[in-house]
Design a protein around this motif. Structure first.
Motif, PDB file in Angstrom:
ATOM      1  N   PHE A 187       0.575  10.880  -5.610  1.00  0.00           N
ATOM      2  CA  PHE A 187       0.489  11.652  -4.378  1.00  0.00           C
ATOM      3  C   PHE A 187      -0.136  10.876  -3.214  1.00  0.00           C
ATOM      4  CE2 PHE A 187       0.612  14.852  -7.750  1.00  0.00           C
ATOM      5  CZ  PHE A 187       1.665  15.638  -7.309  1.00  0.00           C
ATOM      6  N   GLY A 188      -1.225  10.187  -3.464  1.00  0.00           N
ATOM      7  CA  GLY A 188      -1.856   9.421  -2.389  1.00  0.00           C
ATOM      8  C   GLY A 188      -0.964   8.307  -1.876  1.00  0.00           C
ATOM      9  N   THR A 189      -0.237   7.707  -2.782  1.00  0.00           N
ATOM     10  CA  THR A 189       0.734   6.634  -2.505  1.00  0.00           C
ATOM     11  C   THR A 189       0.236   5.622  -1.467  1.00  0.00           C
ATOM     12  OG1 THR A 189       1.917   8.004  -0.868  1.00  0.00           O
ATOM     13  CG2 THR A 189       2.719   8.037  -3.142  1.00  0.00           C
ATOM     14  N   PRO A 190      -0.895   4.965  -1.724  1.00  0.00           N
ATOM     15  CA  PRO A 190      -1.391   3.982  -0.750  1.00  0.00           C
ATOM     16  C   PRO A 190      -0.380   2.868  -0.525  1.00  0.00           C
ATOM     17  CG  PRO A 190      -2.513   3.758  -2.871  1.00  0.00           C
ATOM     18  CD  PRO A 190      -1.703   5.012  -2.942  1.00  0.00           C
ATOM     19  N   LEU A 191      -0.225   2.505   0.746  1.00  0.00           N
ATOM     20  CA  LEU A 191       0.775   1.507   1.122  1.00  0.00           C
ATOM     21  C   LEU A 191       0.231   0.093   1.089  1.00  0.00           C
ATOM     22  CD1 LEU A 191       2.173   3.359   4.263  1.00  0.00           C
ATOM     23  CD2 LEU A 191       3.120   3.386   1.958  1.00  0.00           C
ATOM     24  N   GLY A 192      -1.050  -0.048   1.443  1.00  0.00           N
ATOM     25  CA  GLY A 192      -1.619  -1.379   1.588  1.00  0.00           C
ATOM     26  C   GLY A 192      -1.016  -2.135   2.753  1.00  0.00           C
ATOM     27  N   ALA A 193      -0.398  -1.415   3.693  1.00  0.00           N
ATOM     28  CA  ALA A 193       0.259  -2.060   4.831  1.00  0.00           C
ATOM     29  C   ALA A 193      -0.750  -2.365   5.931  1.00  0.00           C
ATOM     30  CB  ALA A 193       1.359  -1.168   5.379  1.00  0.00           C
ATOM     31  N   ASP A 194      -0.589  -3.511   6.557  1.00  0.00           N
ATOM     32  CA  ASP A 194      -1.433  -3.886   7.694  1.00  0.00           C
ATOM     33  C   ASP A 194      -0.695  -3.476   8.970  1.00  0.00           C
ATOM     34  OD1 ASP A 194      -2.694  -5.311   9.825  1.00  0.00           O
ATOM     35  OD2 ASP A 194      -3.586  -6.685   8.354  1.00  0.00           O
ATOM     36  N   ILE A 195      -1.141  -2.383   9.588  1.00  0.00           N
ATOM     37  CA  ILE A 195      -0.445  -1.838  10.750  1.00  0.00           C
ATOM     38  C   ILE A 195      -0.486  -2.811  11.931  1.00  0.00           C
ATOM     39  CG2 ILE A 195      -0.379   0.061  12.415  1.00  0.00           C
ATOM     40  CD1 ILE A 195       0.548   0.791   9.564  1.00  0.00           C
ATOM     41  N   GLU A 196      -1.605  -3.503  12.086  1.00  0.00           N
ATOM     42  CA  GLU A 196      -1.696  -4.463  13.191  1.00  0.00           C
ATOM     43  C   GLU A 196      -0.682  -5.587  13.019  1.00  0.00           C
ATOM     44  OE1 GLU A 196      -5.259  -5.850  14.867  1.00  0.00           O
ATOM     45  OE2 GLU A 196      -6.419  -4.059  14.376  1.00  0.00           O
ATOM     46  N   LEU A 197      -0.547  -6.091  11.798  1.00  0.00           N
ATOM     47  CA  LEU A 197       0.434  -7.151  11.550  1.00  0.00           C
ATOM     48  C   LEU A 197       1.859  -6.637  11.711  1.00  0.00           C
ATOM     49  CD1 LEU A 197      -1.054  -9.130   8.516  1.00  0.00           C
ATOM     50  CD2 LEU A 197      -0.983  -9.798  10.929  1.00  0.00           C
ATOM     51  N   LEU A 198       2.091  -5.376  11.344  1.00  0.00           N
ATOM     52  CA  LEU A 198       3.418  -4.788  11.524  1.00  0.00           C
ATOM     53  C   LEU A 198       3.790  -4.776  13.003  1.00  0.00           C
ATOM     54  CD1 LEU A 198       5.903  -3.245  10.437  1.00  0.00           C
ATOM     55  CD2 LEU A 198       4.567  -1.131  10.700  1.00  0.00           C
ATOM     56  N   GLY A 199       2.856  -4.351  13.841  1.00  0.00           N
ATOM     57  CA  GLY A 199       3.113  -4.356  15.280  1.00  0.00           C
ATOM     58  C   GLY A 199       3.331  -5.751  15.817  1.00  0.00           C
TER      59      GLY A 199
END
Length: 202
Positions: free
Chosen positions: A135-147
Motif C-alpha cells: 500500500f505505501g509503495t515507496p518510489l525512492g524517486a528523486d523529484i529534483e533530479l526528475l525535474g
C-alpha cells in the motif's frame, strides 16, 4: 480552529500546503488538484479561497499533470497540487515542457508513496514492511533530479514563506515539499481534535 492549528506548526505540513496554495494562488491562475490526499486536504483545510479543477483518471492519479498542462498551453497560468506518486505516474507530461512556453507551476508533496493508505484500516492490520510493499509503495524517486532531467527549474521548499514566494514565479517549475506519511497522520489527528474541541466548547 483548523487555521489556528495550521498556523502553530513550525514546518510546512500537507494540509498547510493546501491552505497556502489556496490562499496564495496567483491572480488569474487556475488550480488543478490531484486525487487522494491533495484534494481532501484542499477541501478540508483550504478555507474560503479553495477552488480547483480535478481529474480523477482511471486509477485516481492518471493524467493530473497533463490536465494542468493543457490549461497552461491555453495561455492561462496553471498551478497543480499533486503528490509524488501521481507526478511520477504522469511524468510524460514533463517531456519537452521546458521549451513549450507554458506557465505550469507544479507543487508536489513528496511523501515517497501513497499517503492516503496510512489513514485506512490496513495500516494497522499488517506489519510495516508488508504495508509498505502493498500500500505505501515507496518510489525512492528523486523529484529534483526528475525535474532537472527535463530541464525544469526544481527546488525543495520547507516553509510557507518559501512556497508563497515560489508561487509568484511564472512557470514552468517544480516545487517539492517533503513530507512523512506517518507524521501526516498525526497532523490530521491534531487538526481533527482541534476542530472537535472547538465544536464542543462552541
Amino acid at each position: 480552529a483548523a487555521e489556528r492549528e495550521l498556523a502553530s506548526s513550525a514546518v510546512l505540513t500537507e494540509p498547510g500546503v493546501a491552505r497556502c496554495v489556496a490562499d496564495h494562488l496567483p491572480t488569474g491562475a487556475v488550480l488543478t488538484v490531484a486525487s487522494s490526499m491533495p484534494v481532501r486536504d484542499l477541501e478540508w483545510f483550504g478555507g474560503a479561497n479553495a477552488s480547483a479543477h480535478s481529474n480523477r483518471g482511471a486509477n485516481g492519479i492518471d493524467g493530473v499533470t497533463s490536465t494542468a498542462l493543457g490549461r497552461a498551453l491555453a495561455g492561462v497560468p496553471s498551478v497543480v497540487l499533486i503528490g509524488d506518486l501521481a507526478l511520477v505516474h504522469d511524468s510524460n507530461a514533463l517531456v519537452a515542457l521546458a521549451g513549450r512556453g507554458a506557465d505550469l507551476r507544479i507543487v508536489v508533496v513528496d511523501n515517497d508513496g501513497g499517503g492516503i493508505f496510512s489513514f485506512l484500516p490496513q495500516a494497522a492490520a499488517m506489519t510495516g514492511e508488508r504495508f509498505e510493499q502493498l500500500f505505501g509503495t515507496p518510489l525512492g524517486a528523486d523529484i529534483e533530479l526528475l525535474g532537472q532531467a527535463h530541464r525544469i527549474p526544481t527546488r525543495t521548499v520547507t516553509t510557507a514563506d518559501e512556497l508563497v514566494e515560489q508561487l509568484e514565479r511564472p512557470g514552468p517549475w517544480i516545487a517539492r515539499v517533503p513530507s512523512d506519511r506517518a507524521d501526516n497522520v498525526t497532523v490530521h489527528h491534531r487538526l481533527n481534535a482541534a476542530v472537535a474541541e472547538a465544536l464542543r466548547s462552541g
